[in-house]
Design a protein around this motif. Structure first.
Motif, PDB file in Angstrom:
ATOM      1  N   ASN A 135       6.355  32.803  -5.638  1.00  0.00           N
ATOM      2  CA  ASN A 135       7.636  33.486  -5.857  1.00  0.00           C
ATOM      3  C   ASN A 135       7.373  34.990  -5.895  1.00  0.00           C
ATOM      4  O   ASN A 135       6.909  35.527  -6.897  1.00  0.00           O
ATOM      5  N   LEU A 136       7.704  35.650  -4.800  1.00  0.00           N
ATOM      6  CA  LEU A 136       7.428  37.082  -4.689  1.00  0.00           C
ATOM      7  C   LEU A 136       8.550  37.955  -5.240  1.00  0.00           C
ATOM      8  O   LEU A 136       8.438  39.183  -5.235  1.00  0.00           O
ATOM      9  N   ALA A 137       9.616  37.317  -5.736  1.00  0.00           N
ATOM     10  CA  ALA A 137      10.735  38.081  -6.285  1.00  0.00           C
ATOM     11  C   ALA A 137      10.505  38.404  -7.755  1.00  0.00           C
ATOM     12  O   ALA A 137      11.370  38.196  -8.606  1.00  0.00           O
ATOM     13  N   CYS A 138       9.322  38.908  -8.044  1.00  0.00           N
ATOM     14  CA  CYS A 138       8.944  39.274  -9.410  1.00  0.00           C
ATOM     15  C   CYS A 138       8.585  40.763  -9.430  1.00  0.00           C
ATOM     16  O   CYS A 138       7.997  41.276  -8.469  1.00  0.00           O
ATOM     17  N   PRO A 139       8.917  41.460 -10.502  1.00  0.00           N
ATOM     18  CA  PRO A 139       8.584  42.892 -10.577  1.00  0.00           C
ATOM     19  C   PRO A 139       7.094  43.123 -10.785  1.00  0.00           C
ATOM     20  O   PRO A 139       6.455  42.450 -11.603  1.00  0.00           O
ATOM     21  N   ASN A 140       6.549  44.056 -10.039  1.00  0.00           N
ATOM     22  CA  ASN A 140       5.147  44.433 -10.155  1.00  0.00           C
ATOM     23  C   ASN A 140       5.026  45.470 -11.268  1.00  0.00           C
ATOM     24  O   ASN A 140       5.420  46.634 -11.088  1.00  0.00           O
ATOM     25  N   ILE A 141       4.508  45.065 -12.406  1.00  0.00           N
ATOM     26  CA  ILE A 141       4.469  45.972 -13.559  1.00  0.00           C
ATOM     27  C   ILE A 141       3.484  47.121 -13.343  1.00  0.00           C
ATOM     28  O   ILE A 141       3.506  48.110 -14.079  1.00  0.00           O
ATOM     29  N   GLU A 142       2.629  46.997 -12.324  1.00  0.00           N
ATOM     30  CA  GLU A 142       1.681  48.073 -12.014  1.00  0.00           C
ATOM     31  C   GLU A 142       2.255  49.071 -11.000  1.00  0.00           C
ATOM     32  O   GLU A 142       1.596  50.036 -10.645  1.00  0.00           O
ATOM     33  N   ASP A 143       3.473  48.800 -10.536  1.00  0.00           N
ATOM     34  CA  ASP A 143       4.099  49.688  -9.556  1.00  0.00           C
ATOM     35  C   ASP A 143       5.557  49.933  -9.936  1.00  0.00           C
ATOM     36  O   ASP A 143       6.471  49.661  -9.162  1.00  0.00           O
ATOM     37  N   ARG A 144       5.765  50.411 -11.141  1.00  0.00           N
ATOM     38  CA  ARG A 144       7.095  50.795 -11.633  1.00  0.00           C
ATOM     39  C   ARG A 144       8.118  49.677 -11.537  1.00  0.00           C
ATOM     40  O   ARG A 144       9.321  49.903 -11.417  1.00  0.00           O
ATOM     41  N   GLY A 145       7.645  48.441 -11.592  1.00  0.00           N
ATOM     42  CA  GLY A 145       8.566  47.312 -11.575  1.00  0.00           C
ATOM     43  C   GLY A 145       9.157  46.997 -10.221  1.00  0.00           C
ATOM     44  O   GLY A 145      10.108  46.217 -10.125  1.00  0.00           O
ATOM     45  N   ARG A 146       8.635  47.555  -9.153  1.00  0.00           N
ATOM     46  CA  ARG A 146       9.133  47.249  -7.809  1.00  0.00           C
ATOM     47  C   ARG A 146       8.809  45.788  -7.475  1.00  0.00           C
ATOM     48  O   ARG A 146       7.689  45.328  -7.655  1.00  0.00           O
ATOM     49  N   PHE A 157       7.683  42.587  -5.670  1.00  0.00           N
ATOM     50  CA  PHE A 157       6.652  42.369  -4.647  1.00  0.00           C
ATOM     51  C   PHE A 157       7.273  42.075  -3.283  1.00  0.00           C
ATOM     52  O   PHE A 157       6.808  42.573  -2.252  1.00  0.00           O
ATOM     53  N   ALA A 158       8.331  41.239  -3.265  1.00  0.00           N
ATOM     54  CA  ALA A 158       8.908  40.772  -2.007  1.00  0.00           C
ATOM     55  C   ALA A 158       9.529  41.887  -1.181  1.00  0.00           C
ATOM     56  O   ALA A 158       9.790  41.699   0.012  1.00  0.00           O
ATOM     57  N   ARG A 159       9.775  43.047  -1.784  1.00  0.00           N
ATOM     58  CA  ARG A 159      10.443  44.119  -1.049  1.00  0.00           C
ATOM     59  C   ARG A 159       9.477  45.029  -0.306  1.00  0.00           C
ATOM     60  O   ARG A 159       9.897  45.958   0.377  1.00  0.00           O
ATOM     61  N   ASP A 160       8.200  44.765  -0.436  1.00  0.00           N
ATOM     62  CA  ASP A 160       7.196  45.594   0.227  1.00  0.00           C
ATOM     63  C   ASP A 160       6.165  44.688   0.889  1.00  0.00           C
ATOM     64  O   ASP A 160       5.510  43.885   0.216  1.00  0.00           O
ATOM     65  N   GLY A 161       6.037  44.802   2.204  1.00  0.00           N
ATOM     66  CA  GLY A 161       5.122  43.937   2.930  1.00  0.00           C
ATOM     67  C   GLY A 161       3.694  44.024   2.444  1.00  0.00           C
ATOM     68  O   GLY A 161       2.998  43.011   2.330  1.00  0.00           O
ATOM     69  N   GLY A 162       3.235  45.241   2.121  1.00  0.00           N
ATOM     70  CA  GLY A 162       1.864  45.408   1.652  1.00  0.00           C
ATOM     71  C   GLY A 162       1.630  44.743   0.317  1.00  0.00           C
ATOM     72  O   GLY A 162       0.598  44.067   0.106  1.00  0.00           O
ATOM     73  N   ALA A 163       2.573  44.913  -0.618  1.00  0.00           N
ATOM     74  CA  ALA A 163       2.433  44.298  -1.944  1.00  0.00           C
ATOM     75  C   ALA A 163       2.505  42.782  -1.850  1.00  0.00           C
ATOM     76  O   ALA A 163       1.733  42.059  -2.502  1.00  0.00           O
ATOM     77  N   ALA A 164       3.431  42.277  -1.038  1.00  0.00           N
ATOM     78  CA  ALA A 164       3.555  40.838  -0.862  1.00  0.00           C
ATOM     79  C   ALA A 164       2.292  40.257  -0.252  1.00  0.00           C
ATOM     80  O   ALA A 164       1.787  39.209  -0.682  1.00  0.00           O
TER      81      ALA A 164
END
Length: 322
Positions: A128-139, A141-148
């Motif tokens: 489930n990539l629709a979770c906020p990345n706490i290491e990247d200001r809560g962005r 994961f699913a909204r960024d290809g690199g993070a995903a």
């Protein structure tokens, strides 16, 4: 003549293409009181996290026209309780189980995968990539290809090779194909789409947001066209990758739309809240539709709408059955 409803999620064979959607069937016991879970293509669990989560404050669900908003917040008992009580219950009964996982960091996803890799009864892992990345200001994961891609690579690197890794994608992106391709390049064996798009409603009597969290995920029939569009675009760009179509499915007709767009598996979610037998009904309706249109195998319908001859094939099959 019956239709061969078998399908494949990567290399894993499913008896039929209809599964539950993450978060809509708990971890199986809730639906088991209504029917034999072996009749599902697979059961997808709620998203499991490392630590227990109480979820977000109430109100966290609200009806909308043709849908529902929710901001539950991945409520659950955590991985320890899941491995101790919930997964063994499913494994003992031989239920095909897709375990959904969610995390706040790449390391957390990796740790979850490590705990699951040797656990019996795991058919596949849905990330489930629709979770906020706490290491990247809560962005998310699913909204960024690199993070995903980083998350998928971390999960794939520790998960057993025989357990497919499924990346669950969000429609709230500028280019869903780019994110899908990044996940596949990072090792995803299949893709699931769509996760709930963000929505919001305002209580005009209370003069404030309906949900305590403000925004929430929109689900239900309203999002089916969005799901069909995403499946269509990704299948057109990456035709060899298995796709789980999810979002707004309430009938066999809806399921067939996603299959013709390119999905080989279909998830049913919000419909279960008012009809616990929805998966069985939808699978039956889908088979009847395929049979009426002259299909002998479900596999022959997957992605058929992309082929220029599809219209003629369907017309010919319908005329031959008259």
């Amino acid at each position: 003549m019956s239709v061969d409803m078998r399908t494949f999620l990567a290399h894993v064979e499913l008896a039929n293409p209809v599964t539950t959607a993450a978060g809509c069937a708990g971890s199986g016991r809730e639906l088991a009181q209504f029917f034999d879970l072996h009749r599902l293509g697979a059961l997808v669990t709620r998203s499991i996290t490392m630590a227990p989560r109480a979820g977000r404050p109430t109100p966290r669900m609200a009806e909308t026209p043709s849908g529902m908003l929710n901001a539950v917040g991945l409520q659950g008992p955590g991985i320890d309780a899941f491995l101790e009580r919930e997964l063994p219950w499913l494994a003992q009964r031989g239920i095909r189980t897709v375990v959904s996982v969610g995390g706040g960091t790449v390391a957390e996803y990796s740790a979850l995968a490590r705990r699951l890799t040797d656990a019996p009864g795991v058919t596949a892992v849905e990330v489930n990539l629709a979770c906020p990345n706490i290491e990247d200001r809560g962005r998310v994961f699913a909204r960024d290809g690199g993070a995903a891609a980083e998350v998928i690579a971390s999960v794939r690197s520790v998960m057993r090779y025989d357990v497919p890794v499924v990346a669950k994608l969000s429609p709230d992106v500028a280019d869903v194909v780019a994110v899908a391709r990044a996940c596949v390049d990072a090792g995803a064996d299949a893709l699931s789409m769509i996760n709930n798009p963000l929505g919001m409603s305002i209580d005009v009597d209370a003069l404030r947001p309906t949900l305590a969290a403000g925004t929430g995920g929109l689900s239900g029939p309203a999002i089916l066209p969005l799901a069909v569009r995403c499946v269509w675009q990704v299948h057109a760009a990456i035709p060899g990758v298995p796709i789980v179509g999810v979002g707004g499915v309430t009938s066999g007709h809806d399921a067939l739309q996603l299959i013709l767009a390119g999905a080989c598996v279909v998830g049913v979610g919000t419909a279960l809240f008012h009809d616990p037998y929805a998966c069985l009904r939808i699978e039956r309706e889908l088979e009847e539709l395929l049979q009426a249109k002259g299909f002998h195998r479900l596999a022959d319908a997957v992605g058929l709408a992309h082929r220029p001859t599809a219209r003629h094939l369907l017309v010919d099959s319908e005329e031959s059955s008259l």
